[in-house]
Every structure is written in C-alpha cells, then in structure tokens.
Motif scaffolding. Structure first.
Motif, PDB file in Angstrom:
ATOM      1  N   ALA A   1      -3.503  -3.094 -10.112  1.00 46.83           N
ATOM      2  CA  ALA A   1      -3.408  -1.649 -10.001  1.00 46.83           C
ATOM      3  C   ALA A   1      -4.587  -1.024  -9.271  1.00 46.83           C
TER       4      ALA A   1
ATOM      5  N   HIS B   1       1.954  -0.162  -0.564  1.00 42.44           N
ATOM      6  CA  HIS B   1       3.184   0.452  -1.084  1.00 42.44           C
ATOM      7  C   HIS B   1       3.864  -0.483  -2.078  1.00 42.44           C
TER       8      HIS B   1
ATOM      9  N   GLU C   1       2.739  -0.097  -5.653  1.00 47.00           N
ATOM     10  CA  GLU C   1       3.311   1.058  -6.356  1.00 47.00           C
ATOM     11  C   GLU C   1       4.750   0.779  -6.789  1.00 47.00           C
TER      12      GLU C   1
ATOM     13  N   ILE D   1       3.744  -0.301 -10.701  1.00 43.60           N
ATOM     14  CA  ILE D   1       3.502   1.017 -11.298  1.00 43.60           C
ATOM     15  C   ILE D   1       4.810   1.691 -11.698  1.00 43.60           C
TER      16      ILE D   1
ATOM     17  N   MET E   1       3.140   7.692 -11.649  1.00 41.42           N
ATOM     18  CA  MET E   1       3.065   8.055 -10.236  1.00 41.42           C
ATOM     19  C   MET E   1       2.182   9.286 -10.005  1.00 41.42           C
TER      20      MET E   1
ATOM     21  N   ARG F   1      -1.510   8.812  -9.947  1.00 42.29           N
ATOM     22  CA  ARG F   1      -2.016   8.062  -8.802  1.00 42.29           C
ATOM     23  C   ARG F   1      -1.886   8.854  -7.502  1.00 42.29           C
TER      24      ARG F   1
ATOM     25  N   HIS G   1       0.831  10.549  -6.335  1.00 43.45           N
ATOM     26  CA  HIS G   1       2.148  10.597  -5.725  1.00 43.45           C
ATOM     27  C   HIS G   1       2.960  11.757  -6.324  1.00 43.45           C
TER      28      HIS G   1
ATOM     29  N   LEU H   1       4.612   9.226  -1.534  1.00 41.54           N
ATOM     30  CA  LEU H   1       3.336   8.594  -1.820  1.00 41.54           C
ATOM     31  C   LEU H   1       2.194   9.425  -1.222  1.00 41.54           C
TER      32      LEU H   1
END
Length: 251
Positions: free
Chosen positions: A69, A117, A120, A124, A129, A132, A134, A154
């Motif tokens: 992560a 990408h 994620e 994740i 989201m 982070r 997004h 994103l």
C-alpha cells in the motif's frame, strides 16, 4: 396530461435524485466492503502476493505479483519455467528487466503509472479510496444492464468505471480507456475487464478469474486465472530491483 404518466415520471425523477445523493454512494461502498470481508479486514490490508496464469492470443505465461500500500510493486513473468521479464516500482523509481539483461533499466513514466494503478485496483478497497486522494461518484446513468455503476477518478487523473452486481455486491466489471501493454503498444483502447469466480482467501473475497475485452472489436485480448493469493505478507525485501527473482511457481 395523463395523471398516471405524470406520477410515474415524478417517481422516476425522485428515484434518480435519491440515487445521486452521497448517502447512496456511501451505501454502495458499504455493501461492497461488507461483501468483500468487512471494513476491519479491508482497512488492515497493506500488502499482497499472488500467482496468476495469464493467457493472451498466442501464448500463456505465469505471473508472480507483489504489491504494498506504500506504492511498491513487482511483477515477475515466467514461461515454461523460466523468468522472461520483470518490472516494478521500488523506493528509487520504476524499473524493468528483460531475460538476458545483466541489470535492470529505468522504466517509462506511463509504465510506472500503470503499475501504481494496479495497486489501487488489486489491493485497496473502495472504502479507502477517498483517504488515498481518489474520488468516487455514481456513473451516469447510475444503473446499467442490471449493474450499479461508479466512476473512479484516481488522484493522477486516470478515470475508470466500476460495475457492482446487486446479486453479490462485488465489482464484476471495470471499463476504461488505456493502452493494454503500454510499453509495447501505446495505442489507447476501450477495454472492459470482467471479473468472476469470487472466492474467499484469508478472509477477503476476491475474483479468481478475469477476462479483458477490447470493446472496439468485441474480441477477448486477455484472460487471467488466480492460482494463489496471500495478504499482509512481508514483501519489502522482495520489491527492490536488485532482489533476485523468486523461482518459478510450482503447482
């Protein structure tokens, strides 16, 4: 005006407005999070390791995928028991190593973005989201072909659409525009990834099969089958570009 049509239209408008509220987005995220294993488990995910069989027109390879992560990832590709390619992002940047090369070389920026990408999408959960950087929003239309649609933006500007099935509240498809193998062919295509064979591993439900469809031609361009997946393992020592590739998976 026909009163029946007026009432029906009003109800449809009300339902549409209700679907567009943040509460509905949060509810959809909560349902998906619960279906995958719950917020506590999803929030605790910090790394993963998987082995995947990848089939594309003309060849089949085995991929070993490591990600965490914090933004580090490594992919080793094997064919007939031999490593043929590796790539990743470590603490110093993006790199790649072809079979026969004596040392890794710097990878491309687009390759770096594609690898990040993947973290994620693979590691994740939807419930993390926003934290982070997004953004998630309901698609327009929010309901398509019996599936709930979400637009995921994103933090670097890449956008994709996710489709959640009300049958199991899992993400069963992802659709976006991207180069399928960015460093080999930069041509951008509309690709839909379809996910199935959902299984629980380590308390987390994840798809063990995916199919990639080129929506421009309607042809399947790739398919993957997960052979094994593990969560929260010590991956840091394996991520660096100078770390030796693990032996080819045996199964």
């Amino acid at each position: 005006m026909n009163r029946r049509f007026f009432v029906a239209g009003s109800l449809a408008a009300s339902c549409s407005q209700a679907m567009a509220t943040p509460r509905s987005i949060n509810r959809l995220i909560a349902l998906n999070t619960a279906a995958r294993g719950g917020a506590r488990r999803m929030n605790a995910l910090n790394s993963m390791a998987s082995v995947v069989r990848i089939t594309e027109p003309g060849f089949t390879v085995i991929g070993r995928y490591l990600a965490d992560a914090r933004g580090q990832v490594r992919v080793d590709v094997y064919r007939q028991g031999r490593r043929v390619f590796s790539e990743g992002v470590d603490a110093t940047g993006v790199w790649e190593l072809a079979a026969g090369d004596s040392a890794p070389k710097e990878g491309s920026e687009k390759g770096r973005q594609a690898l990040l990408h993947g973290i994620e999408f693979n590691l994740i959960g939807l419930n993390r989201m926003a934290s982070r950087g997004h953004r998630l929003a309901l698609s327009s239309p929010p309901f398509e072909a019996g599936l709930y649609g979400l637009k995921l933006s994103l933090h670097d500007g890449f956008e994709t659409r996710l489709f959640i099935s009300p049958k199991n509240w899992q993400i069963v498809a992802r659709r976006d525009e991207r180069a399928y193998h960015v460093d080999l062919d930069p041509t951008v295509k509309r690709v839909e990834s379809r996910f199935s064979d959902f299984r629980k591993s380590g308390g987390i439900v994840t798809p063990f099969r995916s199919q990639d469809i080129d929506l421009g031609t309607g042809k399947q361009v790739g398919e993957s089958e997960t052979i094994s997946i593990d969560w929260n393992i010590a991956t840091e020592a394996l991520m660096a570009r100078d770390a030796p590739a693990l032996p080819a998976p045996q199964f």
